[in-house]
Scaffold this active site. Structure first.
Site, short mmCIF file in Angstrom:
data_model
loop_
_atom_site.label_atom_id
_atom_site.label_comp_id
_atom_site.label_asym_id
_atom_site.label_seq_id
_atom_site.Cartn_x
_atom_site.Cartn_y
_atom_site.Cartn_z
N LYS A 274 0.83 -1.19 0.00
CA LYS A 274 0.00 0.00 0.00
C LYS A 274 0.87 1.25 0.00
CE LYS A 274 -3.74 -2.08 2.75
NZ LYS A 274 -4.86 -1.88 1.81
N ASP A 344 -2.93 -7.52 -1.95
CA ASP A 344 -3.63 -6.58 -1.07
C ASP A 344 -5.12 -6.90 -0.97
OD1 ASP A 344 -3.88 -4.46 0.68
OD2 ASP A 344 -4.20 -2.98 -0.92
N ARG A 348 -10.37 -11.55 1.84
CA ARG A 348 -11.31 -12.55 1.32
C ARG A 348 -10.71 -13.95 1.34
NH1 ARG A 348 -11.81 -9.39 -4.18
NH2 ARG A 348 -11.39 -7.75 -2.66
#
Length: 494
Positions: A274, A344, A348
């Site tokens: 990020k 990233d 899930r």
């Protein structure tokens, strides 16, 4: 010290507290009700202040008076109730606003008056006092340590303070305290809260509330074939954990429910790292897990006649020579293989193994909640959660529970035409698709792992943390979702 809430049925203007909070219906005038009593005690300044502030009891209006010893309370805060019937949601908000005001004026005690005729009002007021009083000050030292803090709250009602009202206040205190656990967990720095530490907190909560807690370490995860959780955590020096909390009622349960939480105690993005601005907020990427811990504490206090399972997948997503990569393919607890596209999009993957684990319990339904996608925040803003469901009847229950809890949630579609984007040339499924409809494709991926079990996915990426206080929430971790999930459980009839 957390605020301790009790119950009283006396005249609110005769209670010796630093602040008393009273709701005033729209149309208030200085010649009647609490304003008339204030005018009698404090003189002409009351009418002058009411006129100056144009206070008439409209919703969101407020006015406060310093009594200077003329009345037992040191200050009287009046909050406009608007017109119409007052709900328990509004009662909770009234109490939270009052507690936040009391904190702001360095009060140590506060009382809130439950408006007449509010169903569940005593419980809601107690919840509101606890939530409004919340502050996270654990890491302050020296002059930063607060010199004052709310330690005593009183819920004031008309009539006799009987056992039912006292029990309702006690439950409200416990539910509020439980939500504050979620807030604390989200606010903890990632060097202090990592998967093993989160598991210890869950175990402590379980011990305190009589819950069964099982923690799966790295060896157990490998043995069970939870390869997706392991993949996400393999770049970190901190090993992943799966946490399973169980509430079992005293009698024969009406059913079995499972709640799943994403517990990324820090998400750097992995190899798809990020950008630095805002990365510090990724300590809160375990908001779903925090909610599950809090929910299980609240369930233990509410004692519904249904078996409840809380399941948390916890890992750190870090860049390292051992980190998982775009292009990798991993198996899963479910058995199918998953091609990694973007490291990233790790949440899930953790949830996929947790959902397959929850499915094996054969619950009546599964609810997962996760700080999953920025796409959901773009769609709904920072104060609304999006939810998806594979059963319309369960979605309707979710809508009703959220409305009753006063938490903003909006149903989004499982658009089947976007499922095409998850097809992989090299594995059973890809875990991400195109950026468009990102919250939907994330939900479609998760749906692959629940089988035929009724299921709701709640994307709490926006409201899990707040940049400033609003409503009943504080700055930082909010615990958004816990009240809704508790309502869903309490309303379950099997």
């Amino acid at each position: 010290m957390p605020i301790k809430v009790n119950l009283a049925s006396s005249d609110p203007l005769s209670i010796a507290v630093d602040v008393v909070v009273i709701g005033v219906p729209e149309g208030a005038s200085t010649g009647e009700g609490v304003l008339a009593r204030l005018a009698e005690a404090l003189g002409e300044s009351v009418a002058h202040q009411v006129k100056r502030d144009d206070f008439t009891g409209k919703k969101d209006q407020s006015i406060d008076f310093v009594t200077n010893g003329a009345l037992k309370p040191g200050r009287v805060l009046l909050l406009g109730l608007g017109s119409g019937k007052v709900s328990d949601v509004e009662c909770r908000l009234l109490a939270a606003k009052g507690a936040r005001f009391a904190n702001g004026v360095r009060a140590e005690s506060v009382a809130v008056v439950v408006p007449p005729g509010v169903e569940r009002g005593e419980r809601a007021a107690a919840e509101g006092l606890v939530l409004g009083a919340y502050r996270f000050t654990r890491y302050f030292t020296g002059d930063r340590v607060p010199k004052f803090g709310l330690s005593r709250g009183t819920v004031v009602i008309e009539g006799k303070a009987g056992k039912a009202a006292r029990d309702a206040v006690a439950l409200g205190q416990q539910v509020g305290d439980a939500i504050c656990v979620a807030r604390d967990l989200v606010n903890e720095p990632p060097n202090e809260l990592y998967p093993e530490a989160l598991a210890r907190v869950a175990a402590d909560v379980g011990k305190q509330h009589g819950l069964k807690v099982t923690v799966f370490d790295k060896a157990a995860l490998i043995k069970r074939g939870m390869k997706l959780i392991m993949a996400v955590g393999q770049g970190s020096a901190r090993e992943p954990r799966l946490i399973h909390m169980v509430y079992a009622p005293a009698g024969k349960p009406k059913g079995k429910l499972a709640f799943v939480g994403k517990g990324l105690t820090f998400d750097s993005g992995g190899l798809c790292i990020k950008p630095a601005p805002g990365m510090e907020e990724m300590k809160g990427d375990m908001g779903g897990a925090a909610n599950v811990v809090a929910l299980m504490a609240a369930v233990a206090a509410a004692k519904p006649n249904v078996e409840v399972h809380g399941i948390i997948g916890s890992a750190e997503n870090m860049p390292d020579g051992a980190a998982y990569r775009p292009g990798d393919i991993f198996g899963s607890l479910d058995g199918r293989t998953v091609e990694i596209i973007n490291t990233d999009a790790e949440g899930r993957l953790v949830l996929a193994d947790c959902l397959a684990y929850a499915r094996a319990l054969k619950p009546d339904f599964i609810v997962d909640n996760a700080t999953l996608t920025g796409a959901c925040v773009v769609a709904l803003g920072p104060t609304v959660s999006g939810f998806f469901s594979n059963r319309e009847e369960l979605a309707e229950r979710m809508r009703s529970a959220a409305k009753a809890a006063g938490e903003s949630m909006w149903q989004l579609p499982l658009a089947e035409e976007l499922r095409e984007g998850l097809k992989s040339d090299w594995a059973d499924i890809k875990h991400t698709a195109d950026r468009w409809g990102g919250a939907i494709t994330a939900a479609l991926f998760l749906r692959e792992f629940v089988g035929d079990v009724p299921w709701v996915h709640v994307d709490i990426a926006g409201p899990s943390m707040a940049s400033k206080p609003y409503g009943i929430v504080s700055k930082g971790g909010t615990g958004h979702g816990v009240l809704t999930f508790l309502r869903l459980i309490e309303g379950f009839t099997g």
